[in-house]
Design a protein around this motif. Structure first.
Motif, short mmCIF file in Angstrom:
data_model
loop_
_atom_site.label_atom_id
_atom_site.label_comp_id
_atom_site.label_asym_id
_atom_site.label_seq_id
_atom_site.Cartn_x
_atom_site.Cartn_y
_atom_site.Cartn_z
N ARG A 46 0.90 -1.24 0.14
CA ARG A 46 -0.09 0.06 -0.02
C ARG A 46 0.91 1.23 0.02
NH1 ARG A 46 -4.96 -0.09 1.77
NH2 ARG A 46 -4.46 -2.12 2.87
N GLY A 47 0.34 2.21 -0.69
CA GLY A 47 1.14 3.52 -0.70
C GLY A 47 2.18 3.70 -1.52
N THR A 48 2.55 2.64 -2.22
CA THR A 48 3.70 2.84 -3.08
C THR A 48 3.61 2.76 -4.41
OG1 THR A 48 3.76 0.41 -3.26
CG2 THR A 48 5.11 1.13 -1.22
N ILE A 49 4.53 3.27 -5.28
CA ILE A 49 4.45 3.15 -6.63
C ILE A 49 5.49 1.73 -6.94
CG2 ILE A 49 5.37 3.95 -9.07
CD1 ILE A 49 5.24 6.94 -7.72
N THR A 50 4.70 0.89 -7.72
CA THR A 50 5.16 -0.67 -8.01
C THR A 50 5.37 -0.54 -9.34
OG1 THR A 50 4.32 -1.50 -6.12
CG2 THR A 50 4.98 -3.04 -7.87
N SER A 51 6.61 -0.51 -10.17
CA SER A 51 6.67 -0.82 -11.23
C SER A 51 6.65 -2.21 -11.82
CB SER A 51 7.83 -0.45 -12.01
OG SER A 51 8.11 1.01 -11.76
N LEU A 52 5.89 -2.67 -12.78
CA LEU A 52 5.94 -4.01 -13.36
C LEU A 52 6.85 -4.04 -14.52
CD1 LEU A 52 4.78 -6.77 -13.08
CD2 LEU A 52 2.75 -5.78 -14.23
N ILE A 53 7.71 -4.64 -14.74
CA ILE A 53 8.55 -4.66 -15.87
C ILE A 53 8.92 -6.23 -16.48
CG2 ILE A 53 9.89 -2.80 -15.05
CD1 ILE A 53 12.14 -4.79 -14.48
N GLY A 54 9.23 -6.30 -17.58
CA GLY A 54 9.46 -7.77 -18.10
C GLY A 54 9.47 -7.38 -19.66
N PRO A 55 9.93 -8.41 -20.29
CA PRO A 55 10.29 -8.19 -21.93
C PRO A 55 8.82 -8.62 -22.47
CG PRO A 55 11.21 -10.28 -21.18
CD PRO A 55 11.09 -9.50 -19.76
N ASN A 56 8.73 -8.14 -23.93
CA ASN A 56 7.30 -8.29 -24.43
C ASN A 56 7.00 -9.63 -24.17
OD1 ASN A 56 9.24 -6.26 -26.80
ND2 ASN A 56 7.08 -5.67 -25.78
N GLY A 57 5.64 -9.84 -24.07
CA GLY A 57 4.88 -10.83 -24.05
C GLY A 57 5.20 -11.67 -22.54
N MET A 190 -3.75 1.34 -11.94
CA MET A 190 -3.07 0.36 -12.56
C MET A 190 -2.65 1.20 -13.98
SD MET A 190 -3.48 -2.55 -10.67
CE MET A 190 -3.61 -3.94 -11.78
N LEU A 191 -1.58 1.39 -14.22
CA LEU A 191 -1.28 2.18 -15.46
C LEU A 191 -0.45 1.16 -16.73
CD1 LEU A 191 -0.24 5.47 -13.79
CD2 LEU A 191 -2.51 5.04 -14.85
N MET A 216 -0.43 11.71 -2.61
CA MET A 216 -1.97 11.65 -1.86
C MET A 216 -2.55 10.70 -1.11
SD MET A 216 -3.48 13.97 -5.47
CE MET A 216 -5.25 13.22 -5.28
N GLY A 217 -1.66 9.59 -1.17
CA GLY A 217 -2.05 8.29 -0.59
C GLY A 217 -2.47 7.19 -1.25
N MET A 218 -2.47 7.47 -2.76
CA MET A 218 -3.02 6.14 -3.41
C MET A 218 -1.73 5.36 -3.59
SD MET A 218 -5.14 7.98 -6.70
CE MET A 218 -5.85 9.48 -6.05
N SER A 219 -2.13 3.97 -4.05
CA SER A 219 -1.22 2.91 -4.46
C SER A 219 -1.15 2.92 -6.05
CB SER A 219 -1.63 1.76 -3.77
OG SER A 219 -1.63 1.67 -2.59
N VAL A 220 0.12 2.86 -6.66
CA VAL A 220 -0.07 2.77 -7.93
C VAL A 220 0.91 1.72 -8.47
CG1 VAL A 220 1.11 4.27 -10.23
CG2 VAL A 220 0.20 5.22 -7.85
N ASP A 235 9.21 2.77 -6.04
CA ASP A 235 9.67 2.54 -4.68
C ASP A 235 9.98 0.92 -4.71
OD1 ASP A 235 8.66 4.96 -3.47
OD2 ASP A 235 6.73 4.36 -3.87
N TRP A 236 9.14 0.06 -5.66
CA TRP A 236 9.43 -1.28 -5.78
C TRP A 236 9.30 -1.75 -7.22
CZ3 TRP A 236 11.12 -4.33 -1.67
CH2 TRP A 236 11.01 -5.61 -1.79
#
Ligand SMILES: Nc1ncnc2c1ncn2[C@@H]1O[C@H](COP(=O)(O)OP(=O)(O)OP(=O)(O)O)[C@@H](O)[C@H]1O
Ligand SMILES: [Mg+2]
Length: 273
Positions: A46-57, A190-191, A216-220, A235-236
């Protein structure tokens, strides 16, 4: 590059986190013989920016589709704030506080920018349907319109409110999609590749908005291919490959992870490092 925030959470795939807004267990989606998503356990803190990475597919978009009710898994359980989301359709997932944007923007070209925003707010109006019949309709409408206009201003689109969404640039459409997602006042956003195809100046503005949401307190959770962007605002970081979570941890730790580097080798984006 931003300094890494200490999290005290071990950088191990599937690590249990102290305050997850979203918890995923045993999630599996196959298409014929192809395993698109196979996640044993994943917590989104909660309350963090988590990036989701990984190759195409790797299965990133499929994971978003599953979590937000746009696709159904063969099996799995996932919970928002402890409440199960299995089998819940996308519009109700949004009402529960989790919204997503699309890799290819889905703004409605023949509606105006403002109308696009109001369509997103419709669920909320719908919930007040009986109240509306009792004469509250106008109040709700104008409250939504005020909210929409304020949000458009914040995203630098105020002057475009009356224009058709189809006349926006690609970058502006990404901004509109994000502004629209926020109309339901979500807890978790979720973007899916919000910066893809967006020019550098607008990318910086988008990133400012994303960190603003967290502040502002959202999780992304956000899917991103540009490793500079990932290092700058995460953040992660969670890295997927062939449907699985192969690494997670603070951004620098993940960028140096051997399994992550191997997954990207020969991958045409090649932006890691
Ligand atoms: N509807 C579908 N039918 C069949 N296969 C699919 C479907 N959707 C996704 N796939 C496959 O599942 C795998 C994961 O795709 P997905 O779009 O989730 O990857 P991604 O990580 O988002 O990739 P990218 O970075 O290119 O957007 C791919 O092999 C893809 O071809
Ligand atoms: Mg994708």
């Amino acid at each position: 590059m931003a300094a890494e925030r200490p999290t005290g959470i071990a950088a191990e795939p599937g690590v249990v986190k102290p305050d997850p807004i979203l918890r995923i267990d045993g999630l599996r989606r196959t298409f014929g013989g192809l395993t698109a998503v196979q996640i044993d356990h994943l917590d989104i803190q909660r309350g963090t920016i988590t990036s989701l990475i990984g190759p195409n597919g790797a299965g990133k978009t499929t994971l978003f589709n599953l979590l937000t009710g746009f696709d159904r898994p063969q099996e799995g359980d996932w919970r928002l704030n402890g409440g199960p989301l299995v089998g819940i359709p996308s519009y109700r997932v949004a009402r529960k506080g989790m919204v997503r944007t699309f890799q290819l923007t889905k703004s409605l070209a023949r509606l105006t920018v403002l109308e696009n925003m109001l369509v997103a707010a419709k669920d909320q109006v719908g919930e007040s349907f009986w109240g509306a019949l009792a004469g509250r309709w106008r109040g709700i409408e104008s409250a939504n319109e005020q909210k929409a206009r304020a949000s458009l201003e914040r995203f630098g689109l105020g002057h475009m409110a009356g224009e058709y969404a189809g006349s926006l640039s690609g970058g502006q459409r990404k901004l509109l999609e994000m502004a629209r997602a926020l109309m339901v006042e979500p807890e978790l956003v979720m973007l899916d590749e919000p910066t893809a195809g967006v020019n550098p100046a607008l990318t910086q503005s988008l990133l400012g908005h994303i960190t603003g949401l967290r502040d502002m307190g959202m999780s992304v959770v956000f899917i991103e291919h540009d490793m500079d962007v990932v290092q700058e605002i995460s953040d992660w970081v969670v890295c997927m490959s062939q449907g699985r979570v192969i690494a997670e941890g603070p951004p620098l730790t993940v960028a140096r992870d051997k399994a992550v580097i191997d997954a990207y080798l020969g991958e045409h984006h090649g932006t890691i490092g």
